[in-house]
Design an enzyme around this catalytic site. Structure first.
Site, mmCIF file in Angstrom:
data_model
loop_
_atom_site.group_PDB
_atom_site.id
_atom_site.type_symbol
_atom_site.label_atom_id
_atom_site.label_comp_id
_atom_site.label_asym_id
_atom_site.label_seq_id
_atom_site.Cartn_x
_atom_site.Cartn_y
_atom_site.Cartn_z
ATOM 1 N N LYS A 280 0.846 -1.198 0.000
ATOM 2 C CA LYS A 280 0.000 0.000 0.000
ATOM 3 C C LYS A 280 0.882 1.250 0.000
ATOM 4 C CE LYS A 280 -3.962 -1.821 2.635
ATOM 5 N NZ LYS A 280 -4.983 -1.610 1.587
ATOM 6 N N ARG A 354 -10.182 -11.547 1.822
ATOM 7 C CA ARG A 354 -11.025 -12.614 1.254
ATOM 8 C C ARG A 354 -10.310 -13.960 1.264
ATOM 9 N NH1 ARG A 354 -11.608 -9.291 -4.228
ATOM 10 N NH2 ARG A 354 -11.240 -7.646 -2.706
HETATM 11 N N1 BES Z 1 -8.182 -3.759 4.418
HETATM 12 C C1 BES Z 1 -8.345 -3.340 3.076
HETATM 13 C C2 BES Z 1 -9.648 -2.592 2.826
HETATM 14 C C3 BES Z 1 -9.827 -1.274 3.540
HETATM 15 C C4 BES Z 1 -9.525 -0.090 2.930
HETATM 16 C C5 BES Z 1 -10.362 -1.244 4.826
HETATM 17 C C6 BES Z 1 -9.726 1.105 3.574
HETATM 18 C C7 BES Z 1 -10.553 -0.037 5.466
HETATM 19 C C8 BES Z 1 -10.252 1.135 4.845
HETATM 20 C C9 BES Z 1 -8.313 -4.561 2.138
HETATM 21 O O1 BES Z 1 -7.513 -5.592 2.555
HETATM 22 C C10 BES Z 1 -7.785 -4.097 0.837
HETATM 23 O O2 BES Z 1 -6.648 -3.734 0.784
HETATM 24 N N2 BES Z 1 -8.631 -4.134 -0.187
HETATM 25 C C11 BES Z 1 -8.254 -3.722 -1.481
HETATM 26 C C12 BES Z 1 -8.762 -4.740 -2.474
HETATM 27 C C13 BES Z 1 -8.269 -4.541 -3.857
HETATM 28 C C14 BES Z 1 -6.795 -4.882 -3.929
HETATM 29 C C15 BES Z 1 -9.065 -5.424 -4.781
HETATM 30 C C16 BES Z 1 -8.867 -2.354 -1.748
HETATM 31 O O3 BES Z 1 -9.998 -2.134 -1.346
HETATM 32 O O4 BES Z 1 -8.187 -1.511 -2.322
HETATM 33 MN MN MN Z 2 -5.510 -5.400 1.902
#
Ligand code: BES
Ligand code: MN
Ligand code: ZN
Length: 505
Positions: A280, A354
């Protein structure tokens, strides 16, 4: 919080301060009129001088100058009588309590009008009042060496004018205390950083809860996770030196002899989400300490259930792990085999939730539950779609979806359903494996939900995406302070209590 119930005439009971609800345009009636008379017209005069009308969440502080037992009154607007809802009452009490705490007082009374209420309604409103109080006063300051300096309210007395409802108000307020303290426990877990809340820490909390009657805990370590074949969850854990813990809490509250299928709760418990090799950006990455909110909520619920002891069976599953990049981390493009046997191409290591949930859901199906509910801070897309005002809800059975929606609406925790149409399935098909773990930008919350659906067989299941509701970036809500919200705990408790009363009938 210490809770007392006291009955007597509101004009005579002694104390520092009492919070009293005030209906808009209703100032001349009931207990307000009595108090106004006892105070020589001061409520009416001050209200009109300061433009206080009793609008929802308006407050007015008055000194009684010795004319009644309470030194001060904190009037809180309830809005129009016909617009009052249970959640508006909860919010009003929260607002009043926060205003009293600002005064630096260590104790408060709250007037609880149960005169025309039966036992059940009296229980319910006292529960709601205590929830508003405790939830609004919550502060996360355990990591500060100098506390905020603010005197915290430690004692609350619910004042009732009649004695017929004393027992009901005692029962309701104790239930409100148990539930809201469970929410605050979940909030603490979300607020604490990942160097404290590790998978091991969560496992220890689960073991503490399991000390209660009818509770037991099982904790699987990395080797067991691998040897059982939880390839999807294992792939997330493999990049981290912090030991993962697959936590299973079991509550057997249904009467002996009655073979009752359990309800399964599954909570995403990523104690820190860096994204892994699909790293990230560093901006706001610190927020990913609350990526275990689902697990925190489930633990909060179990702590409450251990005290309320409803006649149901429950199993709570938390696949806890960090998501880290390292020389051992899973690579984008790696294909793994999930516990169910399905193969998954891990296109993006940041879609780790997931993967953990896939195996946790399969594990849950082995208990042959009557329903599975999972909670997960699963997608940023859900924050974009719904913001902080509703959880994203998806499921495979209309009846269960409706029960969850109704339970949430009853406690002021809103859900909003998104469709899991098969049309979206193409997005998660892989060239290399059965499934891919990302479905592209369109409908990101739905494709995540559809991915999870592949792992629940035909068991009634609801998925709640709590990415938007778990953390409040501003503190403008009357009983959800800035930071971890604990939203979802009260929804689940309400749902489980509804199920328990259905069992009794
Ligand atoms: N934990 C994150 C989602 C999230 C984002 C929770 C902001 C709370 C606040 C999750 O693991 C994630 O990184 N999701 C990605 C999925 C994508 C790679 C398909 C996302 O939402 O960007
Ligand atoms: Mn994630
Ligand atoms: Zn995550």
């Amino acid at each position: 919080m210490e809770i007392h119930v006291q009955s007597g005439r509101l004009t005579q009971i002694k104390g520092k301060i009492c919070i009293i609800g005030y209906f808009e345009g209703d100032g001349a009636k009931g207990v307000i009129a009595t108090l106004n008379r006892a105070l020589g017209g001061k409520i009416r005069d001050t209200a009109s001088a300061e433009g206080f009308k009793g609008k929802f969440l308006e407050t007015l502080l008055l000194r009684s100058e010795g004319k009644i037992g309470f030194e001060r009154l904190m009037l809180v607007g309830l809005g129009k009588k016909n617009a009052l809802t249970e959640d508006r009452l909860r919010q009003s009490v929260g607002k009043g309590a926060a205003a009293v705490q600002k005064l630096g007082l260590p104790a408060t009374s709250i007037y609880c009008d149960t005169k025309y209420l039966g036992k059940e309604a009296a229980e319910r409103i006292s529960q709601i009042m205590i929830e508003g109080l405790i939830l609004s006063l919550y502060q996360f300051d355990q990591l500060k060496t100098k506390k905020t300096g603010q005197n915290k309210i430690k004692t609350c007395t619910l004042v009732i004018e009649n004695t017929k409802n004393t027992t009901a108000v005692e029962t309701g307020s104790q239930r409100g205390k148990i539930i809201s303290e469970g929410v605050c426990f979940a909030r603490d877990l979300c607020s604490l950083p990942s160097n404290i809340v590790t998978p091991t820490y969560l496992a220890d909390q689960a073991a503490n809860i399991a000390e209660a009657d009818h509770m037991s805990v099982e904790i699987l370590d990395r080797d067991t996770i691998q040897s059982l074949g939880m390839g999807a969850y294992y792939a997330v854990t493999q990049g981290s030196d912090e030991p993962p813990k697959f936590i299973v809490l079991n509550y057997q509250g249904a009467p002996q002899g009655k073979k009752k299928r359990p309800i399964a709760l599954v909570g995403k418990s990523v104690t820190f989400d860096t994204g892994g090799i699909s790293l990230k950006p560093s901006e706001n990455m610190e927020q990913m300490k609350y990526d275990m909110s689902g697990g925190a909520i489930v633990l909060g619920v179990m702590k409450i259930i251990a005290q309320l002891k409803p006649p149901i069976n429950l199993v709570a599953i938390m696949p806890a792990t960090d998501n880290m990049p390292s020389g051992k981390a899973v690579h984008p493009g790696d294909v793994v085999t999930a516990l169910s046997g399905k193969t998954i191409e891990i296109v993006n290591t940041d879609a780790e939730g997931r993967l953990c949930l896939a195996d946790a859901l399969t594990y849950a199906t082995r208990f042959k539950p009557s329903a599975i509910i999972d909670l997960a801070t699963l997608t940023g897309a859900c924050v974009i779609a719904l913001g902080q005002h509703a959880m994203g809800m998806m499921g495979n059975q209309a009846r269960l979806i409706s029960k969850v929606q109704v339970a949430g609406a009853a406690v002021g925790e809103r859900t909003w359903e998104l469709p899991l149409w098969e049309d979206y399935y193409k997005q998660i098909e892989s060239d290399a494996a059965d499934l891919r773990n990302v479905g592209g930008r369109p409908a990101g919350t739905i494709t995540a939900g559809l991915f999870l659906k592949q792992f629940v067989d035909d068991i009634p299941w609801v998925h709640l995406d709590i990415a938007g509701t778990s953390w409040y970036n501003d503190g403008r809500h009357p009983y959800v302070p800035k930071g971890a919200s604990g939203i979802g705990v009260r929804l689940l408790v309400q749902f489980l209590m509804n199920e328990a009363s259905r069992n009794k009938r």
